[in-house]
Design a protein around this motif. Structure first.
Motif, PDB file in Angstrom:
ATOM      1  N   SER A 169       0.774  -0.966   0.114  1.00 17.30           N
ATOM      2  CA  SER A 169      -0.018  -0.025  -0.044  1.00 17.30           C
ATOM      3  C   SER A 169       0.923   1.296  -0.101  1.00 17.30           C
ATOM      4  N   TRP A 171       1.316   5.620   0.467  1.00 13.32           N
ATOM      5  CA  TRP A 171       0.439   6.596   1.335  1.00 13.32           C
ATOM      6  C   TRP A 171       1.025   8.159   0.960  1.00 13.32           C
ATOM      7  N   GLN A 252      -0.005  -2.069   8.088  1.00  8.37           N
ATOM      8  CA  GLN A 252      -0.381  -0.698   8.144  1.00  8.37           C
ATOM      9  C   GLN A 252      -1.119  -0.234   9.436  1.00  8.37           C
ATOM     10  N   ARG A 256       0.797   3.288  10.626  1.00  7.35           N
ATOM     11  CA  ARG A 256      -0.385   4.459  11.026  1.00  7.35           C
ATOM     12  C   ARG A 256       0.121   4.975  12.295  1.00  7.35           C
ATOM     13  N   ASP A 278      -4.399  -0.717  -3.094  1.00  9.99           N
ATOM     14  CA  ASP A 278      -3.408  -1.837  -2.442  1.00  9.99           C
ATOM     15  C   ASP A 278      -3.302  -2.728  -3.316  1.00  9.99           C
TER      16      ASP A 278
END
Length: 392
Positions: A169, A171, A252, A256, A278
């Motif tokens: 993923s 970000w 994740q 995070r 993702d």
């Protein structure tokens, strides 16, 4: 017609298209386009296959640079995925000109014999593999709902069959603080760069407990404007990778929390935005991989045995493989000491070795599809798996 005779027919068909396919690969290479912006690449491919008699839909599945092109009307649908997006600043440093042209080669080789084999050849133009995940968008839009088996080949420094990949993923990270004079009144500021620094330290500390196969990588894209100004804005791009989607979800959550720690410690405001879809880990179908391996070896390629433990980067073909029996072999050519995603790799994308990879990769996929269609066991297995998937 025997399978051996069909192989020779497809070889001859592909040979008659050699110039068109090499021209296509070179044109894609010379005119790189980024994710979701591959208008000229998609047009070049659809123009070519339309002229060969394929029924096409441009801008398919709600994506302006995706397409669908079909030949034949058989009940066994083989999906062949064409990639054609490039990387920012370094062009086709992942060899997607080879990937896309090889997919077209496979489709053109199979098309004249599709009805005899009970096949529908479904060439799918899949944008944005490098960033965004066009195949995931297309999965959601139903592009693979009728596909019994999916395949593509990917350019590489060497051939590899059966390998897996990491789930990923991406970000975009942003901290908003308050600017202030760094000497006269620092207490009036909220340091966004410090928030990002604390997050990076937290991630570094977590690496000791990170699950095996977990990878977190990032780059700061903005960290302040002047040494005497408390930074009011800090931004970064981050990737989080893991061995499986399940492991990715856990990772994740922890990463995070590291970014949230930076905001909590400094008072800066955190914005964490996902980039695209993702990507799931790649799960190649071993029976199909064995069929491809035999085809590639029959073409004289030096391919090692299937190695599911061999791990590559990340690909949105992984998401396809969780739904549809899939292969994603690497098709190799001499790249000197160059590695993928490096400008040096781009230089080798139109060499004679890369041109051979286009043709061999296309023909090996075509022969794989021939074997899947001709072998009663393969065909029945794929049909049953499709029936189970769609609830038939």
């Amino acid at each position: 017609m025997t399978p051996a005779a069909l192989r020779e027919r497809t070889r001859a068909t592909l040979a008659s298209r050699r110039e068109d396919l090499i021209d296509l690969s070179h044109a894609l290479h010379a005119d790189p386009e980024l994710a979701y912006e591959e208008h000229r690449a998609a047009r070049r491919i659809t123009d070519l296959v339309e002229a060969a008699g394929f029924e096409t839909e441009r801008g398919a599945y709600g994506l302006p640079t995706a397409f669908r092109a079909t030949a034949g009307s058989g009940d066994l649908v083989i999906g062949i995925c064409a990639e054609y997006d490039a990387l920012p600043g370094i062009g086709h440093a992942c060899g997607h000109n080879v990937n896309g042209a090889a997919a077209v080669a496979a489709a053109l080789a199979l098309a004249p014999y599709a009805d005899d084999l009970g096949l529908t050849v479904k060439l799918l133009g899949t944008p944005a593999e490098e960033s965004g995940g066009g195949k995931v968008d297309m999965l959601k839009a139903g592009a693979f709902d009728d596909v019994a088996a999916a395949m593509m080949v990917h350019a590489a420094p060497q051939d590899a069959v059966g390998m897996t990949s990491q789930a990923i993923s991406s970000w975009k990270v942003r901290y908003d603080g308050v600017a202030a004079h760094a000497a006269a009144m620092p207490e009036r500021g909220t340091n966004a760069a410090d928030a990002l620094m604390i997050a990076q330290v937290a991630i570094a500390a977590y690496r000791q407990q990170m699950p095996p196969g977990g990878v977190v990588s990032g780059v700061v894209t903005r960290g302040g404007e002047a040494a005497n100004v408390i930074p009011a804005l800090a931004t970064a791009d981050y990737d989080v990778r893991a061995g499986t989607m399940e492991e990715l979800r856990g990772l994740q959550t922890r990463i995070r929390a590291c970014f949230e720690a930076g905001a909590l410690a400094t008072g800066a405001e955190l914005t964490l935005d996902p980039v695209g879809n993702d990507y799931a880990d790649l799960r190649q179908d071993l029976a199909m991989a064995r069929t491809y391996l035999n085809a590639a070896r029959a073409l004289g390629r030096d391919v090692q045995d299937i190695d599911p433990a061999l791990r590559g980067g990340s690909t949105d073909m992984g998401n396809v493989s969780h739904l549809v029996p899939t292969i994603h072999p690497m098709i190799g050519y001499d790249c000197g000491d160059a590695i993928m995603h490096n400008p040096e790799f781009t230089r080798y994308g139109t060499t004679p070795g890369a041109d051979r990879a286009v043709l061999d990769g296309g023909l090996a996929m075509a022969w794989t599809a021939l074997d899947l269609a001709s072998d009663d066991t393969h065909r029945a297995t794929l049909a049953q798996r499709l029936k189970s998937r769609v609830g038939g």
